[in-house]
Write an enzyme that holds these catalytic residues in place. Structure first.
Site, PDB file in Angstrom:
ATOM      1  N   CYS A  78      35.791  91.664 106.515  1.00  0.00           N
ATOM      2  CA  CYS A  78      35.163  92.073 105.256  1.00  0.00           C
ATOM      3  C   CYS A  78      35.919  90.992 104.324  1.00  0.00           C
ATOM      4  O   CYS A  78      36.949  91.232 104.055  1.00  0.00           O
ATOM      5  CB  CYS A  78      35.074  93.212 104.784  1.00  0.00           C
ATOM      6  SG  CYS A  78      34.364  93.384 103.140  1.00  0.00           S
ATOM      7  N   ASN A 122      36.402  93.447 114.503  1.00  0.00           N
ATOM      8  CA  ASN A 122      35.533  94.422 114.762  1.00  0.00           C
ATOM      9  C   ASN A 122      35.997  94.556 116.389  1.00  0.00           C
ATOM     10  O   ASN A 122      36.433  93.952 116.999  1.00  0.00           O
ATOM     11  CB  ASN A 122      34.155  93.944 114.926  1.00  0.00           C
ATOM     12  CG  ASN A 122      33.573  94.165 113.726  1.00  0.00           C
ATOM     13  OD1 ASN A 122      33.535  93.173 112.788  1.00  0.00           O
ATOM     14  ND2 ASN A 122      32.672  95.209 113.236  1.00  0.00           N
ATOM     15  N   ARG A 128      27.150  88.813 111.612  1.00  0.00           N
ATOM     16  CA  ARG A 128      27.013  89.185 110.190  1.00  0.00           C
ATOM     17  C   ARG A 128      28.639  89.501 109.868  1.00  0.00           C
ATOM     18  O   ARG A 128      29.323  88.623 109.410  1.00  0.00           O
ATOM     19  CB  ARG A 128      26.349  90.325 109.842  1.00  0.00           C
ATOM     20  CG  ARG A 128      26.167  90.513 108.423  1.00  0.00           C
ATOM     21  CD  ARG A 128      27.176  91.328 107.761  1.00  0.00           C
ATOM     22  NE  ARG A 128      27.312  92.710 108.445  1.00  0.00           N
ATOM     23  CZ  ARG A 128      28.190  93.618 107.975  1.00  0.00           C
ATOM     24  NH1 ARG A 128      29.278  93.341 107.260  1.00  0.00           N
ATOM     25  NH2 ARG A 128      28.133  94.677 108.746  1.00  0.00           N
ATOM     26  N   ASP A 129      28.980  90.561 110.283  1.00  0.00           N
ATOM     27  CA  ASP A 129      30.522  90.800 110.148  1.00  0.00           C
ATOM     28  C   ASP A 129      31.399  89.848 110.829  1.00  0.00           C
ATOM     29  O   ASP A 129      32.529  89.512 110.250  1.00  0.00           O
ATOM     30  CB  ASP A 129      30.821  92.262 110.918  1.00  0.00           C
ATOM     31  CG  ASP A 129      32.044  92.969 109.912  1.00  0.00           C
ATOM     32  OD1 ASP A 129      32.829  92.531 109.329  1.00  0.00           O
ATOM     33  OD2 ASP A 129      31.793  94.269 109.917  1.00  0.00           O
ATOM     34  N   HIS A 176      37.043  98.793 113.241  1.00  0.00           N
ATOM     35  CA  HIS A 176      37.720  97.566 113.167  1.00  0.00           C
ATOM     36  C   HIS A 176      39.288  97.784 113.932  1.00  0.00           C
ATOM     37  O   HIS A 176      39.642  98.723 114.299  1.00  0.00           O
ATOM     38  CB  HIS A 176      38.269  96.667 112.049  1.00  0.00           C
ATOM     39  CG  HIS A 176      36.841  96.338 111.191  1.00  0.00           C
ATOM     40  ND1 HIS A 176      36.676  94.750 111.292  1.00  0.00           N
ATOM     41  CD2 HIS A 176      35.843  96.634 110.734  1.00  0.00           C
ATOM     42  CE1 HIS A 176      35.499  94.490 110.914  1.00  0.00           C
ATOM     43  NE2 HIS A 176      34.819  95.830 110.213  1.00  0.00           N
ATOM     44  N   HIS A 226      31.550 102.349 113.349  1.00  0.00           N
ATOM     45  CA  HIS A 226      31.951 100.947 113.063  1.00  0.00           C
ATOM     46  C   HIS A 226      33.151 101.072 113.241  1.00  0.00           C
ATOM     47  O   HIS A 226      33.924 101.323 112.088  1.00  0.00           O
ATOM     48  CB  HIS A 226      30.976 100.531 112.122  1.00  0.00           C
ATOM     49  CG  HIS A 226      31.428  99.078 111.659  1.00  0.00           C
ATOM     50  ND1 HIS A 226      30.296  98.001 111.701  1.00  0.00           N
ATOM     51  CD2 HIS A 226      32.492  98.689 111.039  1.00  0.00           C
ATOM     52  CE1 HIS A 226      30.643  97.022 111.016  1.00  0.00           C
ATOM     53  NE2 HIS A 226      31.958  97.164 110.904  1.00  0.00           N
TER      54      HIS A 226
HETATM   55  N1  COA Z   1      21.207  88.213  97.043  1.00  0.00           N
HETATM   56  C1  COA Z   1      21.325  86.846  96.673  1.00  0.00           C
HETATM   57  N2  COA Z   1      21.941  86.448  95.085  1.00  0.00           N
HETATM   58  C2  COA Z   1      21.841  87.733  94.516  1.00  0.00           C
HETATM   59  C3  COA Z   1      21.963  89.100  95.097  1.00  0.00           C
HETATM   60  C4  COA Z   1      21.540  89.239  96.493  1.00  0.00           C
HETATM   61  N3  COA Z   1      21.228  90.303  97.083  1.00  0.00           N
HETATM   62  N4  COA Z   1      22.084  89.764  94.166  1.00  0.00           N
HETATM   63  C5  COA Z   1      22.325  89.166  93.256  1.00  0.00           C
HETATM   64  N5  COA Z   1      22.307  87.952  93.382  1.00  0.00           N
HETATM   65  C6  COA Z   1      22.587  86.796  92.534  1.00  0.00           C
HETATM   66  C7  COA Z   1      22.187  86.944  91.205  1.00  0.00           C
HETATM   67  O1  COA Z   1      20.736  86.571  91.108  1.00  0.00           O
HETATM   68  C8  COA Z   1      22.777  86.056  90.378  1.00  0.00           C
HETATM   69  O2  COA Z   1      22.377  84.784  90.470  1.00  0.00           O
HETATM   70  P1  COA Z   1      22.814  83.602  89.325  1.00  0.00           P
HETATM   71  O3  COA Z   1      24.318  83.593  89.054  1.00  0.00           O
HETATM   72  O4  COA Z   1      22.141  82.515  90.057  1.00  0.00           O
HETATM   73  O5  COA Z   1      22.042  83.885  87.956  1.00  0.00           O
HETATM   74  C9  COA Z   1      24.257  86.258  90.943  1.00  0.00           C
HETATM   75  O6  COA Z   1      23.857  86.871  92.345  1.00  0.00           O
HETATM   76  C10 COA Z   1      25.092  87.530  90.022  1.00  0.00           C
HETATM   77  O7  COA Z   1      24.172  88.411  89.929  1.00  0.00           O
HETATM   78  P2  COA Z   1      24.763  89.851  89.495  1.00  0.00           P
HETATM   79  O8  COA Z   1      23.651  90.985  89.581  1.00  0.00           O
HETATM   80  O9  COA Z   1      25.734  89.737  88.163  1.00  0.00           O
HETATM   81  O10 COA Z   1      25.891  90.260  90.746  1.00  0.00           O
HETATM   82  P3  COA Z   1      27.430  90.145  90.708  1.00  0.00           P
HETATM   83  O11 COA Z   1      28.076  88.826  90.189  1.00  0.00           O
HETATM   84  O12 COA Z   1      27.858  91.682  89.951  1.00  0.00           O
HETATM   85  O13 COA Z   1      27.408  90.358  92.304  1.00  0.00           O
HETATM   86  C11 COA Z   1      26.713  90.914  94.345  1.00  0.00           C
HETATM   87  C12 COA Z   1      26.987  91.334  93.219  1.00  0.00           C
HETATM   88  C13 COA Z   1      26.417  92.488  95.316  1.00  0.00           C
HETATM   89  C14 COA Z   1      25.324  90.086  94.358  1.00  0.00           C
HETATM   90  C15 COA Z   1      27.712  90.294  95.040  1.00  0.00           C
HETATM   91  O14 COA Z   1      28.936  91.175  94.786  1.00  0.00           O
HETATM   92  C16 COA Z   1      27.708  90.119  96.583  1.00  0.00           C
HETATM   93  O15 COA Z   1      26.582  89.479  97.016  1.00  0.00           O
HETATM   94  N6  COA Z   1      28.605  90.712  97.137  1.00  0.00           N
HETATM   95  C17 COA Z   1      28.308  90.952  98.821  1.00  0.00           C
HETATM   96  C18 COA Z   1      29.207  91.811  99.296  1.00  0.00           C
HETATM   97  C19 COA Z   1      29.458  91.686 100.765  1.00  0.00           C
HETATM   98  O16 COA Z   1      28.592  90.815 101.513  1.00  0.00           O
HETATM   99  N7  COA Z   1      30.291  92.178 101.404  1.00  0.00           N
HETATM  100  C20 COA Z   1      30.582  92.259 102.928  1.00  0.00           C
HETATM  101  C21 COA Z   1      29.716  93.066 103.695  1.00  0.00           C
HETATM  102  S1  COA Z   1      30.029  94.951 103.304  1.00  0.00           S
HETATM  103 ZN    ZN Z   2      32.922  95.698 109.587  1.00  0.00          ZN
END
Ligand code: COA
Ligand code: ZN
Length: 298
Positions: free
Chosen positions: A237, A246, A13-14, A206, A204
């Site tokens: 990230c 990490n 994942r990370d 890095h 955790h």
């Molecule tokens: N898994 C898959 N899709 C997701 C989701 C999830 N957990 N949460 C929201 N979505 C989808 C929505 O369905 C929407 O899809 P669409 O564009 O096809 O309609 C789209 O993402 C946007 O939804 P919204 O609620 O407006 O989200 P956003 O644009 O504000 O983004 C996150 C929020 C959380 C979904 C996005 O920022 C994200 O996935 N971040 C990942 C962070 C990460 O992994 N960081 C590293 C580890 S800490």
């Molecule tokens: Zn990390």
């Protein structure tokens, strides 16, 4: 004091989420299989996040449906309730949620304010406790934020208490950008261990500033026995600029075993997984002791 250390392997994942090289689902599956064979007790398989935000993690549902046979604890990261639904829908029983200590990091990572993030985290943990799902609550950027700078330990302690009130299976203090130092780790982890007990806590780290191993040692010294690490030292990230990998699992295993703590991890198998990872990423991966370990591990 126990004489064993629990390692949660986060390379799948990370390790992969910020790589310019996107692994295929088949490669991710092979990596998870190789890591599961090392004897590691806990393995994070990926995240249920937006594939637009993190394309590297698309298809984690497929991996969750094909977990390898070793009976270890498999987990996945979720950013919100939609991710929770998706993960438990695939049978994942342990979830990680990342709640950052600062406003800006939450906005950049999951597009929520600090207040919204903690409210979401509290709802999610309440639901998880009702549904028999384990949650590892990560307090991200717990030492320094890439957007707001150093984070006050008093703020982190009070946020940690707030999260512990929701009874996560574990609270993980995360140095997301690798800015901690052993003194800061000791000063933060010591009161937390005294208040909540080591079994409830993890760290955790890095290695951005080459202090991750020293930070693991500092946490060990104040009683922490649960650590995240990534095979080959891969990690970062996508929303925390400047974060390096990490701490490498092989380095942590070496440190722990040298100090008399068992990890259950077979070093030769771990090195095989690191070789596979190097092949998939297309460049040599490995922790600080890679040269020595690859010649001496038995
Ligand atoms: N898994 C898959 N899709 C997701 C989701 C999830 N957990 N949460 C929201 N979505 C989808 C929505 O369905 C929407 O899809 P669409 O564009 O096809 O309609 C789209 O993402 C946007 O939804 P919204 O609620 O407006 O989200 P956003 O644009 O504000 O983004 C996150 C929020 C959380 C979904 C996005 O920022 C994200 O996935 N971040 C990942 C962070 C990460 O992994 N960081 C590293 C580890 S800490
Ligand atoms: Zn990390």
């Amino acid at each position: 004091m126990t004489d064993s250390v629990v390692i949660k392997e986060v390379a799948a994942r990370d390790g992969l989420q910020a790589q310019p090289k996107h692994l295929t689902l088949e490669q991710r599956q092979q990596l998870i299989e190789a890591l599961a064979e090392t004897g590691v007790p806990e393995l994070e398989i990926g995240s249920f996040v937006s594939p637009k935000a993190v394309p590297q993690m698309a298809g984690t549902d497929v991996l969750a449906a094909n977990l390898p046979a070793p009976a270890i604890s498999y987990s996945a990261l979720v950013p919100n309730m939609k991710g929770y639904d998706a993960a438990i829908g695939c049978g994942v029983k342990t979830l990680a949620i990342a709640l950052a200590a600062t406003e800006e990091m939450n906005q950049n990572n999951i597009r929520m304010s600090l207040e919204q993030t903690f409210a979401m985290g509290e709802d999610l943990m309440t639901r998880a406790n009702n549904e028999g799902v384990s949650v590892h609550a990560y307090l991200a950027v717990a030492f320094e934020c890439p957007y707001e700078g150093p984070v006050s330990p008093d703020v982190v302690l009070s946020q940690a208490r707030q999260l512990m009130a929701c009874k996560p299976a574990r609270l993980v203090i995360a140095d997301t950008i690798g800015a901690a130092n052993p003194g800061a780790v000791r000063d933060l982890m010591k009161p937390l261990v005294e208040e909540f007990g080591a079994d409830a806590l993890g760290c955790h780290f890095h290695d951005t500033r080459a202090m991750a191993m020293a930070n693991v040692y500092a946490a060990l010294e104040v009683g922490v026995r649960q650590f995240d690490s990534s095979a080959g030292g891969l990690g970062g990230c996508p929303f925390a600029p400047g974060a390096k990998g990490n701490v490498a699992t092989e380095d942590v295993v070496m440190l722990c075993e040298a100090m008399g703590y068992s990890t259950g991890i077979a070093m030769p198998r771990l090195l095989t997984a690191v070789e596979l990872l190097s092949e998939f990423i297309g460049s040599p991966q490995g922790g600080r002791a890679h040269y020595w370990l690859s010649k001496n591990a038995a």
